[in-house]
Structures are given as C-alpha cells and as structure tokens.
Design an enzyme around this catalytic site. Structure first.
Site, mmCIF file in Angstrom:
data_model
loop_
_atom_site.group_PDB
_atom_site.id
_atom_site.type_symbol
_atom_site.label_atom_id
_atom_site.label_comp_id
_atom_site.label_asym_id
_atom_site.label_seq_id
_atom_site.Cartn_x
_atom_site.Cartn_y
_atom_site.Cartn_z
ATOM 1 N N LYS A 1 0.865 -1.185 0.000
ATOM 2 C CA LYS A 1 0.000 0.000 0.000
ATOM 3 C C LYS A 1 0.896 1.227 0.000
ATOM 4 O O LYS A 1 2.058 1.138 0.408
ATOM 5 C CB LYS A 1 -0.893 0.009 1.252
ATOM 6 C CG LYS A 1 -2.147 0.825 1.099
ATOM 7 C CD LYS A 1 -3.222 0.107 0.315
ATOM 8 C CE LYS A 1 -4.363 1.039 -0.035
ATOM 9 N NZ LYS A 1 -5.490 0.300 -0.639
ATOM 10 N N ASP B 1 -6.857 4.310 -4.822
ATOM 11 C CA ASP B 1 -7.569 4.129 -3.546
ATOM 12 C C ASP B 1 -8.218 5.488 -3.267
ATOM 13 O O ASP B 1 -8.435 6.274 -4.222
ATOM 14 C CB ASP B 1 -6.588 3.709 -2.433
ATOM 15 C CG ASP B 1 -7.295 3.272 -1.153
ATOM 16 O OD1 ASP B 1 -7.872 2.177 -1.132
ATOM 17 O OD2 ASP B 1 -7.301 4.040 -0.163
HETATM 18 P P1 NDP Z 1 -12.926 7.525 -3.209
HETATM 19 O O1 NDP Z 1 -11.893 8.538 -2.899
HETATM 20 O O2 NDP Z 1 -13.409 7.362 -4.589
HETATM 21 O O3 NDP Z 1 -14.211 7.758 -2.280
HETATM 22 C C1 NDP Z 1 -14.105 7.777 -0.894
HETATM 23 C C2 NDP Z 1 -15.459 8.160 -0.330
HETATM 24 O O4 NDP Z 1 -15.414 8.016 1.089
HETATM 25 C C3 NDP Z 1 -15.827 9.605 -0.603
HETATM 26 O O5 NDP Z 1 -17.214 9.726 -0.684
HETATM 27 C C4 NDP Z 1 -15.280 10.307 0.640
HETATM 28 O O6 NDP Z 1 -15.908 11.536 0.931
HETATM 29 C C5 NDP Z 1 -15.614 9.285 1.703
HETATM 30 N N1 NDP Z 1 -14.680 9.435 2.821
HETATM 31 C C6 NDP Z 1 -13.318 9.422 2.768
HETATM 32 N N2 NDP Z 1 -12.804 9.630 3.986
HETATM 33 C C7 NDP Z 1 -13.870 9.785 4.806
HETATM 34 C C8 NDP Z 1 -14.008 10.030 6.187
HETATM 35 N N3 NDP Z 1 -12.925 10.155 6.966
HETATM 36 N N4 NDP Z 1 -15.265 10.105 6.705
HETATM 37 C C9 NDP Z 1 -16.354 9.975 5.924
HETATM 38 N N5 NDP Z 1 -16.283 9.753 4.603
HETATM 39 C C10 NDP Z 1 -15.063 9.656 4.065
HETATM 40 O O7 NDP Z 1 -12.330 6.154 -2.628
HETATM 41 P P2 NDP Z 1 -12.784 4.658 -2.980
HETATM 42 O O8 NDP Z 1 -14.232 4.611 -3.224
HETATM 43 O O9 NDP Z 1 -11.832 4.150 -3.980
HETATM 44 O O10 NDP Z 1 -12.432 3.912 -1.615
HETATM 45 C C11 NDP Z 1 -13.385 3.781 -0.546
HETATM 46 C C12 NDP Z 1 -12.944 2.666 0.386
HETATM 47 O O11 NDP Z 1 -12.854 1.435 -0.355
HETATM 48 C C13 NDP Z 1 -11.574 2.840 1.041
HETATM 49 O O12 NDP Z 1 -11.606 2.233 2.312
HETATM 50 C C14 NDP Z 1 -10.649 2.037 0.134
HETATM 51 O O13 NDP Z 1 -9.473 1.629 0.801
HETATM 52 C C15 NDP Z 1 -11.555 0.858 -0.186
HETATM 53 N N6 NDP Z 1 -11.215 0.104 -1.368
HETATM 54 C C16 NDP Z 1 -11.155 0.703 -2.610
HETATM 55 C C17 NDP Z 1 -10.876 -0.031 -3.715
HETATM 56 C C18 NDP Z 1 -10.930 0.550 -5.090
HETATM 57 O O14 NDP Z 1 -10.849 -0.219 -6.058
HETATM 58 N N7 NDP Z 1 -11.092 1.836 -5.248
HETATM 59 C C19 NDP Z 1 -10.533 -1.466 -3.622
HETATM 60 C C20 NDP Z 1 -10.710 -2.021 -2.304
HETATM 61 C C21 NDP Z 1 -10.996 -1.245 -1.232
HETATM 62 P P3 NDP Z 1 -15.137 12.917 0.611
HETATM 63 O O15 NDP Z 1 -15.264 13.088 -0.857
HETATM 64 O O16 NDP Z 1 -15.857 13.926 1.416
HETATM 65 O O17 NDP Z 1 -13.713 12.723 1.062
#
Ligand code: NDP
Length: 447
Positions: free
Chosen positions: A126, A166
């Site tokens: 990571k 991510d």
């Molecule tokens: P994105 O950046 O596309 O989206 C993240 C989302 O989560 C946004 O809506 C963001 O809101 C919200 N968010 C982030 N931090 C916080 C917080 N502290 N409190 C509340 N909301 C929060 O990321 P992904 O969708 O790619 O990733 C989401 C999760 O999935 C993570 O845990 C990641 O590690 C996991 N994941 C992702 C993969 C992928 O293929 N993308 C694969 C496997 C796991 P805001 O815009 O306000 O920050």
C-alpha cells in the site's frame, strides 16, 4: 487467543502501540488464526507471524511541488512493500490528509490476505501521501502526481510492485502518475492498474470493487435462501466503490436508500435509480461537488449534515464503502434492532472490532473487506494479465471472471470457516484461507 499469536501481538504492541489502525487489523487477523495455530505448529517453528507483521520494506520520501501561487509545498510519500511471498507487491495509493504509517501499514497488511484470497499471484502493499486532492486545481494535482512518481518510479515494476488507486486516487490521478512513469522510464510496462481503457486499462476495473462487493453480498444472502430483490440497502461514501455498489444493487432489484461523503449523508426514500446514479457520477467525478447538492436536484431526499447513514433509517443490508472505522458499536446495535440481515464491507476495515463482534454475536451476516472488496484488486490482476498478453477483454468477459472470483472467495471463506466449526464466521474463514497460502509459500521459499 492462541499463545503464539498472543506473544507476537504483545511484542508488536511494544513497538507499534501508537499505530492504532495497524494494531487493530493485526489483532483481528491474529485473533482469528487461533484455531489454525492450535492445530499447526509449523507456523511458529518458521516464525511466520513475526515475519508477516513486519513489512519487507518501507519507503518514505519527500514530494515537493509548486502550487498555483508559485509557492513550494512539501508532502510525504510512502510505499509499504509488505509481503511478496506469492507475487509482486500489489496495492493501492491513497492521497488523503489523514495518511500516515499506521493507516498504510494496516492497509498493506490487509492487502496480503485479500490478494491471496483472489487466487491470483499478488503480494501485499500500500502507499500514498498526505496530499489532499480536494480543492486543488487540475494543474496542482498534475504537479503533485508527477513529483510523487519522480521518486516512486525507481521502486516499482511489472514484476516488482504494481500500485493502483484508492481514496483520492482515481482515473485522473492514475493517468498523471502513469504518464510521468512512461516519460521517465521510456516504457509502457504494466506498472500501474486502474488505467484508462484507451491506454492499457481493463474494462470493468472502475466498477469492480463495488460490483464485487454486491456479488459477495448476494452469495451471503443465498446461504439464507434470500436474494437482493426488494432489499433496502444503506451505502456510505459516494466515491468509486460506493457508486458502483449502488449501481449493481439497484440493477439486482434492491432499493438503495443512501450515499454520503465526509460532510454528511443523503437519505432518498424513493431509492437511487439509473438517472440519480448518472447525476451522482457527474456531481462527484466531473464537478467534484459535495453529496449535499443531491437534495437540490431530488427534493424528496433529505440531507443530514455530519451524520453517517447507519442510524438514519432501517435497512436489510449495509454496505460501508467510505473509510476505516465508520461503523461503530452503536451503529451495529441500531442495525441489529432494526433486523438488518447482512453487513458487507466495501471499504477497508470500516467496521470497528466491537461492532464486528456484536454483529456476529447477533447472527447478522458479516463480510470483512479483505474478502468482500477483493473484486477491485482481482480485476487489477486481470488488467495485468491482459497487459501481459497485449489483449483487451470485453466487459462481459471481465465481469464474468470477476463474478466467478467473488463466488470462489465466498466459497473459500465459508468452507474454511466450516472446517473450523463456524461456517458463518467469514472473518475467520477469510483470514485463515488468505493466511495459509501466504504462510506456506513463505515456508517453501526459505529464509
Ligand atoms: P474515493 O476517494 O473514490 O471515495 C471515498 C469516499 O469516502 C468519498 O465519498 C469520501 O468523501 C468518503 N470518505 C473518505 N474519507 C472519509 C471520512 N474520513 N469520513 C467519511 N467519509 C469519508 O475512494 P474509494 O471509493 O476508492 O475507496 C473507498 C474505500 O474502499 C476505502 O476504504 C478504500 O481503501 C476501499 N477500497 C477501494 C478499492 C478501489 O478499487 N477503489 C478497492 C478495495 C478497497 P469525501 O469526498 O468527502 O472525502
């Protein structure tokens, strides 16, 4: 807990007690390996746990870049190359102000087992930076990505380490990172995944984590003779994973009631459909706006500032798809009281340890992210395969491979858990199944 696991955890605690998220994920994994460790002494003989909890390599570097006012800004860049026993290091890059060693070590550690579960040959890693793309201009994001890659390029490679996206690293950032890599190295190596389909990416990669999570939920429901049709679904987040989890859920007949971001949550009693989904994609991916705007466009929905979705309305299925520790014990109690059937993690470790224990004790099906969100990295593995043979597969083919992988991960977690007498314990099943393959490879490879 098994005595060997307990000793390793205690000595790790002495050095890493300040790394809260990392200790949380190690505690969960080591705790759930107890029954296997009781049966098999070879893992202790070869010091597998001690070696597994320590990254093989940690790279920390400075990332200087120039902002739009001409001022030099400096962020910290990280790459944690955790374990390469079964293949090249593989895992995403996160750009978020909260990024630190604890968060990246927890994510890298989880990635070892997740990648092992996919059945593909990928080690765990990571990386990322405390840089916040939110509120930055296009030029600033480009400048940061180029300077990040200016250092990272020397540590990665098709057979060494293949990063992906991510939180905060979507297709735009992957494009800027990959463009810079190509310029420096003069090569089109498959060194990043999540690339655009026109320049080496795989179809269905953007959809894969969210779709895969819902495929996993479907498999869990089948064990109780149920399906997604008509189920009320709460989803947190509105980024990559949340969007496509929502889309697949409504495609399968479920009613998706919520989305959120770090400012608050939206509840839509009519459910999110194709039209609302397209609006959210434009809002979040193009305009990079806040989810609060949703209610201006769809006034029957309500926005709740600074609230997570879990206690805003009842649901059958909860899909936490935003970030770590976003579903706590009180949320779990509310879900249980309102007859929630399943919690299936789209994000990494979104459920606290106490909430997980409560859900399991209350007969709510619970899938840990390392199993249920593995569809993203699995499809990244398929992207690497397509790059290696210089072919592009059609969407249907990739989607069907993704579906098969998710079914297999579900089967493997469930069968492994059953072998140890607890078929519904997906946490134990996923951890043991993921661990065994990596640990046995480490023994085979010698010290
Ligand atoms: P994105 O950046 O596309 O989206 C993240 C989302 O989560 C946004 O809506 C963001 O809101 C919200 N968010 C982030 N931090 C916080 C917080 N502290 N409190 C509340 N909301 C929060 O990321 P992904 O969708 O790619 O990733 C989401 C999760 O999935 C993570 O845990 C990641 O590690 C996991 N994941 C992702 C993969 C992928 O293929 N993308 C694969 C496997 C796991 P805001 O815009 O306000 O920050």
């Amino acid at each position: 807990m098994n005595a060997y696991a307990q000793n390793v955890l205690e000595s790790l605690q002495k050095n890493c007690s300040h790394q809260k998220e990392f200790m949380q994920s190690v505690s969960e994994v080591l705790g759930s390996l107890s029954k296997l460790l009781d049966r098999q002494s070879k893992y202790e003989k070869y010091c597998i746990l001690e070696r597994l909890v320590m990254p093989e390599r940690i790279i920390i570097f400075q990332v200087p870049w120039i902002d739009d006012r001409g001022k030099i800004q400096i962020n910290t860049g990280f790459r944690i190359q955790f374990n390469s026993a079964i293949g090249p290091y593989k895992g995403g890059l996160r750009f978020h102000p909260s990024v630190n060693l604890s968060i990246l070590k927890f994510l890298g550690f989880e990635q070892i087992f997740k990648n092992s579960l996919t059945t593909l040959p990928m080690g765990g890693a990571k990386g990322g930076s405390d840089f916040d793309p939110k509120g930055k201009s296009e030029r600033e994001v480009l400048a940061f990505c180029q300077n990040f890659m200016r250092e990272l390029y020397r540590h990665i490679g098709t057979s060494i380490d293949v990063p992906a996206g991510d939180i905060g690293v979507g297709s735009r950032e992957i494009g800027y990172l990959y463009g810079q890599y190509k310029r420096i190295v003069n090569s089109c190596d498959s060194v990043l995944t999540g690339k655009g389909v026109n320049w080496g990416g795989s179809k269905i990669r953007p959809e894969a984590t969210g779709y895969g999570c819902v495929y996993f939920a479907q498999e869990m429901l089948k064990t109780r003779n149920m399906d997604m049709e008509g189920k009320k679904v709460l989803i947190s987040g509105s980024g990559n994973v949340a969007q496509y989890a929502a889309q697949k859920a409504f495609m399968l007949g479920a009613k998706v009631l919520s989305l959120s971001d770090s400012n608050g949550s939206v509840i839509d009693p009519d459910g999110i459909d194709e039209e609302k989904f397209a609006y959210v994609q434009e809002l979040k991916n193009v305009r990079r706006g806040r989810i609060a705007e949703y209610v201006k466009k769809f006034p029957r929905a309500t926005y709740y500032e600074n609230c997570r979705p879990w206690q805003l309305t009842s649901c059958d299925i909860a899909l936490p798809c935003a970030t770590q520790n976003e579903l706590d014990l009180r949320d779990a109690e509310f879900l249980a009281k309102n007859n929630c059937i399943a919690v299936c993690e789209g994000a990494n470790m979104p459920t606290t340890l106490e909430a997980t224990a409560f859900l399991q004790a209350n007969n709510i099906l619970f899938a840990p992210g390392k199993a249920s969100n593995a569809g993203g990295v699995a499809t990244s593995g398929l992207e690497m395969s397509q790059n290696a043979i210089r072919l592009n597969w059609e969407s249907d083919e990739v989607d069907s491979k993704l579906r098969t992988i998710m079914v297999k991960i579900h089967e493997s977690a469930r069968e492994t858990a059953a072998e140890f007498g607890e078929p519904d314990n997906y946490v134990m099943g996923a951890n043991i199944a993921g661990f065994r393959k990596v640990a046995d490879a480490m023994i085979d490879l010698g010290v």
